[in-house]
Scaffold this motif. Structure first.
Motif, mmCIF file in Angstrom:
data_model
loop_
_atom_site.group_PDB
_atom_site.id
_atom_site.type_symbol
_atom_site.label_atom_id
_atom_site.label_comp_id
_atom_site.label_asym_id
_atom_site.label_seq_id
_atom_site.Cartn_x
_atom_site.Cartn_y
_atom_site.Cartn_z
ATOM 1 N N THR A 281 0.849 -1.181 0.000
ATOM 2 C CA THR A 281 0.000 0.000 0.000
ATOM 3 C C THR A 281 0.888 1.234 0.000
ATOM 4 O OG1 THR A 281 -1.636 -1.211 1.289
ATOM 5 C CG2 THR A 281 -1.884 1.164 1.186
ATOM 6 N N THR A 282 0.676 2.117 -0.961
ATOM 7 C CA THR A 282 1.543 3.284 -1.083
ATOM 8 C C THR A 282 1.287 4.270 0.047
ATOM 9 O OG1 THR A 282 -0.031 4.493 -2.453
ATOM 10 C CG2 THR A 282 1.504 3.038 -3.599
ATOM 11 N N ARG A 283 2.320 5.011 0.406
ATOM 12 C CA ARG A 283 2.189 6.013 1.460
ATOM 13 C C ARG A 283 1.211 7.105 1.049
ATOM 14 N NH1 ARG A 283 2.669 5.337 6.581
ATOM 15 N NH2 ARG A 283 0.894 6.726 6.803
ATOM 16 N N ASP A 284 1.174 7.453 -0.231
ATOM 17 C CA ASP A 284 0.245 8.483 -0.697
ATOM 18 C C ASP A 284 -1.201 8.059 -0.472
ATOM 19 O OD1 ASP A 284 2.288 10.120 -1.457
ATOM 20 O OD2 ASP A 284 2.160 9.675 -3.600
ATOM 21 N N TRP A 285 -1.497 6.779 -0.743
ATOM 22 C CA TRP A 285 -2.868 6.302 -0.538
ATOM 23 C C TRP A 285 -3.223 6.343 0.945
ATOM 24 C CZ3 TRP A 285 -5.531 2.431 2.010
ATOM 25 C CH2 TRP A 285 -6.834 2.179 1.572
ATOM 26 N N ILE A 286 -2.305 5.897 1.794
ATOM 27 C CA ILE A 286 -2.552 5.918 3.237
ATOM 28 C C ILE A 286 -2.767 7.348 3.719
ATOM 29 C CG2 ILE A 286 -1.509 5.477 5.493
ATOM 30 C CD1 ILE A 286 -0.095 3.074 4.242
ATOM 31 N N ASP A 287 -1.939 8.276 3.232
ATOM 32 C CA ASP A 287 -2.088 9.674 3.644
ATOM 33 C C ASP A 287 -3.450 10.219 3.260
ATOM 34 O OD1 ASP A 287 0.444 9.641 4.712
ATOM 35 O OD2 ASP A 287 1.393 10.614 2.990
ATOM 36 N N ASN A 288 -3.917 9.879 2.064
ATOM 37 C CA ASN A 288 -5.238 10.348 1.630
ATOM 38 C C ASN A 288 -6.346 9.747 2.480
ATOM 39 O OD1 ASN A 288 -5.247 12.226 -0.769
ATOM 40 N ND2 ASN A 288 -3.849 10.664 -1.538
ATOM 41 N N ILE A 289 -6.237 8.472 2.805
ATOM 42 C CA ILE A 289 -7.230 7.843 3.676
ATOM 43 C C ILE A 289 -7.206 8.472 5.062
ATOM 44 C CG2 ILE A 289 -7.747 5.714 4.923
ATOM 45 C CD1 ILE A 289 -8.922 5.670 2.180
ATOM 46 N N GLU A 290 -6.003 8.770 5.559
ATOM 47 C CA GLU A 290 -5.886 9.414 6.864
ATOM 48 C C GLU A 290 -6.597 10.762 6.862
ATOM 49 O OE1 GLU A 290 -4.386 8.496 9.688
ATOM 50 O OE2 GLU A 290 -3.478 6.613 9.049
ATOM 51 N N ILE A 291 -6.394 11.540 5.840
ATOM 52 C CA ILE A 291 -7.060 12.845 5.742
ATOM 53 C C ILE A 291 -8.564 12.657 5.656
ATOM 54 C CG2 ILE A 291 -7.392 14.869 4.250
ATOM 55 C CD1 ILE A 291 -4.416 14.529 3.436
ATOM 56 N N ALA A 292 -9.002 11.704 4.841
ATOM 57 C CA ALA A 292 -10.437 11.492 4.635
ATOM 58 C C ALA A 292 -11.138 11.104 5.930
ATOM 59 C CB ALA A 292 -10.660 10.418 3.571
ATOM 60 N N LEU A 293 -10.478 10.315 6.779
ATOM 61 C CA LEU A 293 -11.139 9.762 7.953
ATOM 62 C C LEU A 293 -10.902 10.555 9.227
ATOM 63 C CD1 LEU A 293 -10.502 5.936 7.500
ATOM 64 C CD2 LEU A 293 -12.251 7.385 6.493
ATOM 65 N N THR A 294 -10.058 11.566 9.173
ATOM 66 C CA THR A 294 -9.688 12.290 10.385
ATOM 67 C C THR A 294 -10.392 13.634 10.443
ATOM 68 O OG1 THR A 294 -7.512 11.232 10.351
ATOM 69 C CG2 THR A 294 -7.772 13.177 11.751
ATOM 70 N N ALA A 295 -11.119 13.872 11.529
ATOM 71 C CA ALA A 295 -11.761 15.162 11.729
ATOM 72 C C ALA A 295 -10.695 16.237 11.880
ATOM 73 C CB ALA A 295 -12.653 15.116 12.960
ATOM 74 N N GLY A 296 -11.050 17.457 11.476
ATOM 75 C CA GLY A 296 -10.113 18.568 11.581
ATOM 76 C C GLY A 296 -9.897 19.240 10.244
ATOM 77 N N SER A 297 -9.852 18.448 9.175
ATOM 78 C CA SER A 297 -9.773 19.032 7.841
ATOM 79 C C SER A 297 -11.164 19.447 7.386
ATOM 80 C CB SER A 297 -9.179 18.021 6.858
ATOM 81 O OG SER A 297 -7.876 17.636 7.240
ATOM 82 N N SER A 298 -11.229 20.322 6.396
ATOM 83 C CA SER A 298 -12.511 20.754 5.867
ATOM 84 C C SER A 298 -13.209 19.592 5.173
ATOM 85 C CB SER A 298 -12.320 21.904 4.881
ATOM 86 O OG SER A 298 -11.681 21.439 3.694
ATOM 87 N N ALA A 299 -14.535 19.685 5.081
ATOM 88 C CA ALA A 299 -15.304 18.624 4.421
ATOM 89 C C ALA A 299 -14.852 18.456 2.978
ATOM 90 C CB ALA A 299 -16.796 18.933 4.496
ATOM 91 N N THR A 300 -14.576 19.560 2.310
ATOM 92 C CA THR A 300 -14.145 19.490 0.907
ATOM 93 C C THR A 300 -12.808 18.772 0.787
ATOM 94 O OG1 THR A 300 -15.315 21.531 0.354
ATOM 95 C CG2 THR A 300 -13.533 20.852 -1.121
ATOM 96 N N ARG A 301 -11.875 19.108 1.684
ATOM 97 C CA ARG A 301 -10.566 18.462 1.615
ATOM 98 C C ARG A 301 -10.690 16.977 1.894
ATOM 99 N NH1 ARG A 301 -5.489 18.443 5.479
ATOM 100 N NH2 ARG A 301 -3.868 17.921 3.978
ATOM 101 N N ARG A 302 -11.538 16.602 2.835
ATOM 102 C CA ARG A 302 -11.700 15.188 3.155
ATOM 103 C C ARG A 302 -12.319 14.435 1.984
ATOM 104 N NH1 ARG A 302 -14.569 14.699 8.879
ATOM 105 N NH2 ARG A 302 -13.990 12.507 8.584
ATOM 106 N N ARG A 303 -13.330 15.026 1.339
ATOM 107 C CA ARG A 303 -13.936 14.363 0.172
ATOM 108 C C ARG A 303 -12.923 14.236 -0.954
ATOM 109 N NH1 ARG A 303 -18.468 17.483 1.705
ATOM 110 N NH2 ARG A 303 -17.873 19.132 0.245
ATOM 111 N N ASN A 304 -12.143 15.286 -1.179
ATOM 112 C CA ASN A 304 -11.138 15.227 -2.247
ATOM 113 C C ASN A 304 -10.088 14.160 -1.959
ATOM 114 O OD1 ASN A 304 -12.379 17.255 -3.712
ATOM 115 N ND2 ASN A 304 -11.084 18.891 -2.884
ATOM 116 N N ALA A 305 -9.720 14.025 -0.692
ATOM 117 C CA ALA A 305 -8.734 13.007 -0.335
ATOM 118 C C ALA A 305 -9.298 11.608 -0.567
ATOM 119 C CB ALA A 305 -8.312 13.175 1.129
ATOM 120 N N ALA A 306 -10.574 11.395 -0.195
ATOM 121 C CA ALA A 306 -11.196 10.090 -0.426
ATOM 122 C C ALA A 306 -11.298 9.790 -1.911
ATOM 123 C CB ALA A 306 -12.581 10.062 0.219
#
Length: 460
Positions: A281-306
């Protein structure tokens, strides 16, 4: 290691109810709004027996790679240079604000570890126990380690010791030569199921591998946290970890040289199976999943990461748990934002998960989301089709919160289709599981109200 609040399994009211379309004006007359359990005294709590949780057997070559990646790397990506484990017998004690459910669940877990993993492990009252399980209020735990639902650390035996040693090499797993002491910290004031889940994951990592792998479909050693209790795969990993052929201090190369015969001995059915291609599993994919699932970022950023995680999984041809999980996360983040995208994402996740028996439990979680859409649109037959297939899976994997939720959906669908007596019986049966899965009575009643509110025949 810690079990975090990133779990998509716990259905929030926002995620569940915001996805629902507006009921049609020509629906049948509104049914009475009183729901069993909202005013009534709740029945006694149900609990599972702590029995064998079977998952499909895979190729030993495939499992061998999983073992090596779990044992010789941390979640952060740091390398673990040597294998470390406890020397048997291993004693476990419980301290702190001990809730009533903890000790029985711990005894059931230790019994499974003895019978399925072959580990000589037992409970004790001694202060010199190998592993200490300390229960403390969640607020205290989170004040020290934000976002952690529970965690395990080496070389300490109490919360006070941990507070003194935190941020020092003392609690750095990569500095160990062998394991002599460890402490598992669990919340004392949450639902019994959450405490049990913490015991399973953290005790397994106190004993064995320290890493989690998103590619695993059949394990608690996966950050998607789909599996709540140790599976037969996990028990195989632990049995191999404590096989006499392996020893404290072995390097990756030394373990790799001996692992094949170990797995052949403990999992003979895996010898004749073909190994499927695996890529890391690439680190980039994990980072995007982390952003998507972690509260604190904006809703738009989380959706874009997912969405980025969905795209990357597709580009890398991940047709399994990672691909399905990315679609599932994207769907959850679009609930209340774009219902069409959410529904399409859930359907795609279900299609992916239904391709393999290894991801039946994953599919059961998606079924809850699709049942919410079906119930809110008045399609009781579709709800029944979804939940009837998912309920046995939830029960087999001992997930009371999931089972209770599915049963509550079933009760609403039965009521919607005119089967009132059956609806009452199913709803009542759900409450005992809900008390284990959701804890306090107010949480159980909140889930009942939440699901009942999706029924267009009941109004809001």
């Amino acid at each position: 290691m810690s079990r975090t609040f990133r779990r998509l399994l716990a259905l929030s009211i926002m995620f569940m109810t915001a996805c629902t379309p507006v009921p049609q004006a020509n629906m049948a007359p509104t049914l009475p709004t009183r729901t069993m359990g909202l005013q009534d005294a709740l029945p006694p709590m149900n609990r599972f027996a702590g029995s064998h949780v079977a998952t499909p057997t895979r190729s030993n070559r495939e499992i061998g790679k999983d073992f090596m990646d779990l044992a010789f790397r941390m979640e952060s990506g740091r390398v673990v240079s040597r294998l470390t484990r406890f020397e048997a017998p291993i004693s476990v004690r419980v301290t702190g604000d001990i809730p009533a459910s903890l000790t029985p669940d711990l005894r059931a877990l230790l019994a499974r570890l003895r019978s399925e993993a072959g580990i000589d492990i037992f409970m004790t009252g001694s202060e010199t126990a190998s592993i200490t399980v300390e229960a403390i209020p969640r607020s205290v735990l989170n004040a020290a380690v934000p976002r952690a639902a529970c965690f395990v650390v080496p070389r300490v035996s109490s919360w006070d010791e941990f507070k003194t040693a935190r941020r020092t090499p003392t609690v750095d797993w990569t500095t160990l030569e062998r394991r002599d002491r460890a402490a598992v910290f669990v919340p004392s004031d949450v639902a019994p199921q959450e405490i049990r889940d913490c015991l399973h994951e953290e005790l397994a990592q106190a004993l064995g591998p320290l890493n989690d792998l998103y590619r695993l479909s059949d394990s608690v050693f996966n950050d998607d946290n789909i599996h709540a209790v140790l599976t037969s795969f996990d028990m195989l990993i632990l049995r191999a970890y404590y096989d006499p052929a392996l020893q404290n201090g072995m390097t990756r190369g030394q373990v790799a040289a001996r692992l094949g015969p170990v797995l052949a001995r403990h999992n003979p059915a895996g010898e004749g199976r073909a190994a499927r291609p695996q890529n890391d599993t690439t680190r980039d994919w994990i980072d995007n999943i982390e952003i998507a699932l972690t509260a604190g970022s904006s809703a738009t950023r989380r959706r874009n990461a997912a969405l980025q995680a969905v795209s990357m999984a597709g580009a890398l041809n991940w047709a399994g748990p990672r691909d399905g999980f990315a679609h599932y996360a994207f769907g959850r983040l679009n609930v209340g934002h774009d219902s069409d995208i959410a529904l399409a994402s859930f359907n795609q996740a279900l299609t992916i998960y239904n391709r393999s028996p290894e991801t039946r439990l994953h599919a059961a979680h998606v079924a809850v989301q699709l049942a919410a859409f079906a119930l809110s649109s008045g399609d009781g037959a579709r709800v029944l089709d979804l939940v009837n297939g998912a309920m046995p899976v939830a029960a087999a994997h001992e997930n009371a919160a999931l089972l209770a939720t599915l049963m509550m959906f079933k009760a609403e669908a039965l009521e919607m289709t005119g089967q009132t007596a059956a609806a009452t019986a199913v709803r009542m049966d759900s409450l005992g599981w809900a008390r284990y899965g959701f804890g306090a009575d107010r949480n159980v009643r909140a889930r009942l109200r939440e699901i009942a509110s999706l029924n267009p025949l009941k109004g809001t």
